[in-house]
Motif scaffolding. Structure first.
Motif, PDB file in Angstrom:
ATOM      1  N   ILE A 194      17.586  -1.094 -23.693  1.00 30.98           N
ATOM      2  CA  ILE A 194      17.744  -2.727 -23.011  1.00 30.98           C
ATOM      3  C   ILE A 194      16.788  -3.639 -23.978  1.00 30.98           C
ATOM      4  O   ILE A 194      15.361  -3.276 -23.961  1.00 30.98           O
ATOM      5  N   LEU A 195      17.281  -4.667 -24.369  1.00 30.64           N
ATOM      6  CA  LEU A 195      16.256  -5.673 -24.889  1.00 30.64           C
ATOM      7  C   LEU A 195      16.236  -6.850 -23.797  1.00 30.64           C
ATOM      8  O   LEU A 195      17.593  -7.323 -23.482  1.00 30.64           O
ATOM      9  N   VAL A 196      15.435  -7.315 -23.724  1.00 28.52           N
ATOM     10  CA  VAL A 196      14.947  -8.364 -22.580  1.00 28.52           C
ATOM     11  C   VAL A 196      14.588  -9.741 -23.358  1.00 28.52           C
ATOM     12  O   VAL A 196      13.915  -9.852 -24.213  1.00 28.52           O
ATOM     13  N   VAL A 197      15.349 -10.904 -23.221  1.00 29.07           N
ATOM     14  CA  VAL A 197      15.175 -12.085 -23.569  1.00 29.07           C
ATOM     15  C   VAL A 197      14.822 -13.110 -22.357  1.00 29.07           C
ATOM     16  O   VAL A 197      15.469 -13.072 -21.393  1.00 29.07           O
ATOM     17  N   GLY A 198      14.136 -13.967 -22.841  1.00 31.38           N
ATOM     18  CA  GLY A 198      14.095 -15.087 -21.785  1.00 31.38           C
ATOM     19  C   GLY A 198      13.831 -16.428 -22.053  1.00 31.38           C
ATOM     20  O   GLY A 198      13.555 -16.754 -23.472  1.00 31.38           O
TER      21      GLY A 198
ATOM     22  N   VAL B  81      12.404 -17.053 -25.873  1.00 29.04           N
ATOM     23  CA  VAL B  81      11.464 -15.708 -26.462  1.00 29.04           C
ATOM     24  C   VAL B  81      11.951 -14.391 -26.289  1.00 29.04           C
ATOM     25  O   VAL B  81      12.983 -14.071 -25.402  1.00 29.04           O
ATOM     26  N   PHE B  82      11.570 -13.510 -27.071  1.00 28.43           N
ATOM     27  CA  PHE B  82      11.900 -12.106 -26.853  1.00 28.43           C
ATOM     28  C   PHE B  82      10.889 -11.640 -26.273  1.00 28.43           C
ATOM     29  O   PHE B  82       9.691 -11.400 -26.442  1.00 28.43           O
ATOM     30  N   LYS B  83      11.275 -10.696 -25.046  1.00 32.33           N
ATOM     31  CA  LYS B  83      10.341 -10.121 -24.165  1.00 32.33           C
ATOM     32  C   LYS B  83       9.897  -8.786 -24.078  1.00 32.33           C
ATOM     33  O   LYS B  83       8.799  -8.229 -23.744  1.00 32.33           O
TER      34      LYS B  83
END
Length: 379
Positions: A336-340, A348-350
């Motif tokens: 899972i890739l989390v962005v915000g 940003v990439f979290k």
């Protein structure tokens, strides 16, 4: 807004409404054509002596998108929100700002919506008071007054003309070089994953950047509601859902498109957004041979994403118990890739997270290891 401009427009609008039609025995089409011709002549006469900027602004109100024209021409504006004729906002540089201009009357506002609807074939009715479609460089969403209890509302989200790349994202401080190595490794090793984040966090931009990492001879089948994802090569193709507010044509949802895509020889499947019962079919496809596939999902963090994914799968398979659903997720999903988006508007990439194991209480998730042996910091 210039009060003189409002006066000029309202005076001209009044004259147009009072255009005499003395010709007899005109058919409705002939009367409409004649009124249009006389309106054009009147607008030309009344604006001839005006400053060129004011004259163009008046013509935009009658023939085009009124105060939205300048916003739509500015490619640095990513989204336009219209909450009524006098309430227009736009997003620029990740920050929401109020437009200094507005529609000059309720009538011109309604006419603008009608022109957009005709252009985008995106019609709002009493039975279907909301609609979505592509409109030029934008994704158009219209919410009718039946739902807002005031004026119709519009949302115009711009499709970027140049697909995003991780190099561009890095230049905007979205990620680091070490993060880009993770993305390349996920694509190279054909891992299945989801890109998650809230609305406006840049999930679609990340999908486009990931597709730019593909080999030129890989066939990708993209499934989405509105055309926002750029195909990586000419071997790839896109499937779009269909919704007909008039009820004439049968609707085609993402579940049907997932099943259809499996007959199209995809090397990878890409889902613009997993949002309903199609989650079950999408993950089953991932678990049975379509490695290297990915999509997006609305969620704030990895744990929330997994809970939401369980709920969506249950929509497509209500007879399944929780254990079966979790086993499907374990078999089909690797990361899972989390962005915000920060309060300042900066996207940003979290973090990247790996599904380690399935325990009695749920999934064990940990930060994904970097190629150098370091790990991404938890957030």
């Amino acid at each position: 807004m210039n009060s003189n401009l409002t006066y000029i427009f309202q005076d001209l609008q009044s004259k147009i409404q009072n255009i005499p039609l003395n010709e007899l025995l005109l058919s409705p089409d002939e009367e409409s054509l004649l009124r249009s011709q006389k309106m054009d002549q009147l607008i030309q006469q009344e604006t001839a002596a005006l400053d060129s900027h004011l004259a163009q602004r008046i013509r935009d109100e009658f023939y085009s998108w009124g105060p939205l024209c300048t916003l739509m021409e500015d490619e640095s504006i990513s989204e336009i929100l219209v909450n009524g004729p006098e309430n227009i906002w736009f997003e620029k540089g990740g920050t929401l700002q109020q437009h200094t201009d507005q529609f000059l009357s309720d009538i011109s506002f309604r006419n603008c919506i009608e022109r957009m609807s005709q252009n985008a074939k995106c019609f709002v009715t009493v039975e279907h008071p909301s609609a979505d479609s592509s409109f030029g460089d934008f994704r158009l969403s219209i919410i009718g007054s039946e739902l807002t209890q005031s004026h119709p509302h519009l949302s115009l989200r711009r499709h970027p003309k140049n697909p995003w790349t991780f190099a561009r994202l890095k230049d905007q401080s979205w990620c680091r070089d070490t993060d880009i190595e993770i993305f390349k490794k996920l694509i190279r090793e054909r891992k299945n994953f989801l890109v998650i984040g809230s609305t406006g966090s840049g999930k679609t931009s990340v999908l486009n950047s990931l597709l730019n990492l593909m080999n030129p001879n890989e066939r990708v089948v993209v499934i989405e509601d509105t055309a926002e994802i750029a195909l990586p090569n000419s071997a790839s193709m896109k499937l779009l859902t269909r919704e007909d507010p008039q009820g004439i044509l049968p609707g085609i949802d993402q579940t049907q498109l997932v099943k259809r895509s499996l007959r199209l020889r995809p090397d990878r499947l890409v889902m613009g957004e997993v949002r309903g019962a199609e989650a079950k079919d999408f993950l089953m496809a991932l678990a049975t041979g379509h490695a290297g596939s990915f999509g997006t999902l609305h969620a704030q963090d990895a744990a929330q994403a997994l809970i939401r994914l369980e709920m969506l799968i249950q929509m497509g398979a209500p007879q399944w118990n929780l254990t079966a659903i979790r086993r499907l997720i374990q078999l089909s999903l690797d990361c899972i890739l989390v962005v915000g988006r920060e309060p300042s508007g900066l996207r940003v990439f979290k973090g990247a997270y790996r599904l380690c194991s399935l325990e009695d209480h749920g999934f064990l998730v940990e930060p994904l290891e970097m190629t150098e042996g370091r790990t991404l910091p938890p957030y």
